[in-house]
Design an enzyme around this catalytic site. Structure first.
Site, PDB file in Angstrom:
ATOM      1  CG  ASP A   9      -2.011  -1.114   1.134  1.00 24.69           C
ATOM      2  OD1 ASP A   9      -1.970  -1.905   0.182  1.00 24.69           O
ATOM      3  OD2 ASP A   9      -2.853  -1.192   2.046  1.00 24.69           O
ATOM      4  CE  LYS A 106      -4.079  -4.355   1.178  1.00 28.37           C
ATOM      5  NZ  LYS A 106      -4.817  -3.326   1.908  1.00 28.37           N
ATOM      6  CB  CYS A 151      -2.236  -2.963   5.189  1.00 27.35           C
ATOM      7  SG  CYS A 151      -3.938  -2.379   5.005  1.00 27.35           S
TER       8      CYS A 151
HETATM    9  C1  VGL Z   1      -4.768   0.648   5.596  1.00 33.22           C
HETATM   10  C2  VGL Z   1      -6.360   1.563   6.931  1.00 33.22           C
HETATM   11  C3  VGL Z   1      -7.292   1.461   5.932  1.00 33.22           C
HETATM   12  C4  VGL Z   1      -3.338   0.221   5.447  1.00 33.22           C
HETATM   13  C5  VGL Z   1      -5.683   0.516   4.577  1.00 33.22           C
HETATM   14  O1  VGL Z   1      -2.845   0.144   4.293  1.00 33.22           O
HETATM   15  O2  VGL Z   1      -2.695  -0.018   6.486  1.00 33.22           O
HETATM   16  N1  VGL Z   1      -5.106   1.156   6.769  1.00 33.22           N
HETATM   17  N2  VGL Z   1      -6.949   0.943   4.763  1.00 33.22           N
END
Ligand code: VGL
Ligand code: ZN
Length: 197
Positions: A9, A106, A151
């Site tokens: 991410d 995702k 994540c």
């Molecule tokens: C994430 C919160 C919401 C992450 C993704 O990548 O850690 N955290 N969506």
């Protein structure tokens, strides 16, 4: 043993200036790019939500971002709107190398969040990454990226539970740290047998 790097991410919305900015998120882009050169297999994940996703506070009347509600699958932190499909916020940081073998998206199921690269937050709906890794003979994983306590943590714990040898490079991750979430994540990863480097 075949070893893959999983870059989690590294998107605009998780970097300074983004909708769910993780402090220092942009600092790790260059060293992650350098680390990619050391791996034959690089996989990137991309948080990829439809508008009005159930993990957004804006989808729940009267709820503020960072509050926690009970969903059918358990507690869920409500986030600011972030990583909406097709927006700039959902794009990878512009300096990130994206020449990896595979990009796994995702969080596209409107009703379930997905922190982990392996399973949605119900802990049972698979993303397909397990099969991808196994069919390629990959047994060892190094994980880096954002956010360490969400994540990266969920992906590392699930990876270890699935039998992969998982190392998290804490120096190449940054945390949100919401109400002690970082300490809890570290303890949970250790308990699951993840190596914290
Ligand atoms: C994430 C919160 C919401 C992450 C993704 O990548 O850690 N955290 N969506
Ligand atoms: Zn998200």
């Amino acid at each position: 043993m075949t070893h893959a790097l999983i870059v989690i991410d590294m998107q605009n919305d998780f970097c300074p200036g983004g909708a769910l900015a993780v402090s220092g998120g942009d600092e790790i882009v260059a060293p992650i790019n350098a680390l990619m050169s050391e791996f034959k297999t690089v996989i990137l994940t991309q948080d990829w939500h439809p508008r009005g996703h159930s993990s957004f506070a804006s989808s729940h009347a009267g709820q503020e971002p960072m509050s926690v509600i009970d969903m059918s699958y358990g507690p869920q932190v409500l986030w600011p709107d972030h990583c909406i499909q097709g927006t700039t916020g959902a794009e990878f940081h512009k300096a990130l190398r994206t020449d990896g073998d595979m990009i796994i998206r995702k969080g596209f199921n409107p009703a379930i969040d997905s922190y982990s690269a392996f399973f949605e937050n119900d802990h049972e709906t698979p993303t397909g990454l397990d099969g991808y890794l196994r069919t390629r003979g990959i047994e060892r994983l190094t994980m880096v990226g954002l956010a360490l306590d969400f994540c990266v943590n969920f992906s590392a714990v699930d990876g270890a539970k699935l039998g992969f040898d998982v190392t998290v490079r804490q120096d190449l991750s940054r945390a949100i740290d919401l109400d002690g979430s970082l300490a809890a994540a570290r303890a949970g990863m250790r308990d699951a047998g993840v190596t914290l480097a």
